[in-house]
Design a protein around this motif. Sequence first.
Motif, PDB file in Angstrom:
ATOM      1  N   GLN A  45       0.851  -1.191   0.000  1.00 37.18           N
ATOM      2  CA  GLN A  45       0.000   0.000   0.000  1.00 37.18           C
ATOM      3  C   GLN A  45       0.886   1.241   0.000  1.00 37.18           C
ATOM      4  N   VAL A  46       0.484   2.263  -0.737  1.00 41.62           N
ATOM      5  CA  VAL A  46       1.253   3.503  -0.801  1.00 41.62           C
ATOM      6  C   VAL A  46       1.088   4.266   0.515  1.00 41.62           C
ATOM      7  N   ARG A  47       2.248   4.589   1.124  1.00 37.63           N
ATOM      8  CA  ARG A  47       2.285   5.317   2.405  1.00 37.63           C
ATOM      9  C   ARG A  47       2.426   6.813   2.173  1.00 37.63           C
ATOM     10  N   ALA A  48       1.946   7.590   3.122  1.00 36.17           N
ATOM     11  CA  ALA A  48       2.105   9.047   3.113  1.00 36.17           C
ATOM     12  C   ALA A  48       3.390   9.410   3.845  1.00 36.17           C
ATOM     13  N   ASP A  49       4.522   8.949   3.321  1.00 32.43           N
ATOM     14  CA  ASP A  49       5.816   9.260   3.929  1.00 32.43           C
ATOM     15  C   ASP A  49       6.089  10.756   3.879  1.00 32.43           C
ATOM     16  N   ILE A  50       6.897  11.221   4.814  1.00 30.31           N
ATOM     17  CA  ILE A  50       7.376  12.604   4.820  1.00 30.31           C
ATOM     18  C   ILE A  50       8.840  12.566   4.390  1.00 30.31           C
ATOM     19  N   GLU A 106      -3.872   3.410  -1.471  1.00 32.90           N
ATOM     20  CA  GLU A 106      -4.283   2.429  -2.466  1.00 32.90           C
ATOM     21  C   GLU A 106      -3.237   1.316  -2.577  1.00 32.90           C
ATOM     22  N   ILE A 107      -3.663   0.176  -3.127  1.00 33.19           N
ATOM     23  CA  ILE A 107      -2.806  -1.004  -3.242  1.00 33.19           C
ATOM     24  C   ILE A 107      -2.045  -0.962  -4.571  1.00 33.19           C
ATOM     25  N   CYS A 108      -0.724  -1.208  -4.472  1.00 33.69           N
ATOM     26  CA  CYS A 108       0.140  -1.185  -5.662  1.00 33.69           C
ATOM     27  C   CYS A 108       0.763  -2.549  -5.966  1.00 33.69           C
ATOM     28  N   LEU A 109       0.768  -3.455  -4.999  1.00 33.35           N
ATOM     29  CA  LEU A 109       1.332  -4.792  -5.201  1.00 33.35           C
ATOM     30  C   LEU A 109       0.469  -5.807  -4.460  1.00 33.35           C
ATOM     31  N   PHE A 110       0.065  -6.840  -5.177  1.00 29.18           N
ATOM     32  CA  PHE A 110      -0.747  -7.913  -4.617  1.00 29.18           C
ATOM     33  C   PHE A 110      -0.057  -9.231  -4.942  1.00 29.18           C
ATOM     34  N   VAL A 111       0.348  -9.952  -3.904  1.00 27.85           N
ATOM     35  CA  VAL A 111       0.950 -11.276  -4.068  1.00 27.85           C
ATOM     36  C   VAL A 111       0.136 -12.236  -3.208  1.00 27.85           C
ATOM     37  N   PHE A 112      -0.307 -13.327  -3.829  1.00 28.63           N
ATOM     38  CA  PHE A 112      -1.206 -14.283  -3.200  1.00 28.63           C
ATOM     39  C   PHE A 112      -0.628 -15.677  -3.422  1.00 28.63           C
ATOM     40  N   VAL A 113      -0.283 -16.375  -2.344  1.00 22.51           N
ATOM     41  CA  VAL A 113       0.341 -17.693  -2.420  1.00 22.51           C
ATOM     42  C   VAL A 113      -0.543 -18.698  -1.689  1.00 22.51           C
ATOM     43  N   SER A 114      -0.737 -19.849  -2.299  1.00 22.80           N
ATOM     44  CA  SER A 114      -1.544 -20.916  -1.700  1.00 22.80           C
ATOM     45  C   SER A 114      -0.706 -22.182  -1.580  1.00 22.80           C
ATOM     46  N   SER A 115      -0.950 -22.921  -0.492  1.00 24.97           N
ATOM     47  CA  SER A 115      -0.173 -24.121  -0.210  1.00 24.97           C
ATOM     48  C   SER A 115      -1.011 -25.076   0.637  1.00 24.97           C
ATOM     49  N   PRO A 116      -0.632 -26.355   0.658  1.00 20.76           N
ATOM     50  CA  PRO A 116      -1.310 -27.278   1.570  1.00 20.76           C
ATOM     51  C   PRO A 116      -1.085 -26.908   3.046  1.00 20.76           C
ATOM     52  N   ARG A 117       0.043 -26.262   3.363  1.00 22.70           N
ATOM     53  CA  ARG A 117       0.406 -25.963   4.760  1.00 22.70           C
ATOM     54  C   ARG A 117       0.760 -24.489   4.953  1.00 22.70           C
ATOM     55  N   ARG A 118       0.415 -23.932   6.117  1.00 25.20           N
ATOM     56  CA  ARG A 118       0.593 -22.504   6.388  1.00 25.20           C
ATOM     57  C   ARG A 118       2.054 -22.062   6.409  1.00 25.20           C
TER      58      ARG A 118
END
Length: 147
Positions: A42-47, A98-110
């Motif tokens: 997510q884009v931050r409001a950095d100073i 707002e969201i700029c990067l979405f990574v979604f990983v699925s696996s049998p185990r956490r």
Amino acid sequence: MKNKKPKNIFREGPISPESIAESIAKHQSKTTIGAHDIFLGQVRADIIEDKEVRAIEYSAYEDMAMDVVHEIRENTFEKFDITCMHIYHSLGRVNVGEICLFVFVSSPRRRTAFEALEFVVEEIKAKAPVFGKELFEDESFVWKENK
């Protein structure tokens, strides 16, 4: 790289909450999955130098970036027992919050999902030729460092 064509990871503008929810919902029928792990950049409001960031404008060497991310994907599938993975990165202007990067990983185990996700995100940040200009209210900018 295996004989697969690199997927287009880029989306113009921010990644919408609706597309994230849709991606998650599509996995309900995949009964070999026991865990999902999601990273939302997510884009931050950095100073920076007394100015507040209002947005980041992303650009990339698109073909090269897609090849690099494809190689990262393939390496991740070889290294970890994951079922599937989705990666989307914004191009163009993405406002604070707002969201700029979405990574979604699925696996049998956490544990595997956690480790694979961290690996993928760090590899993308280190290797993909994607660049961001942090834009201020007065439309001046600085080039963003990938940290």
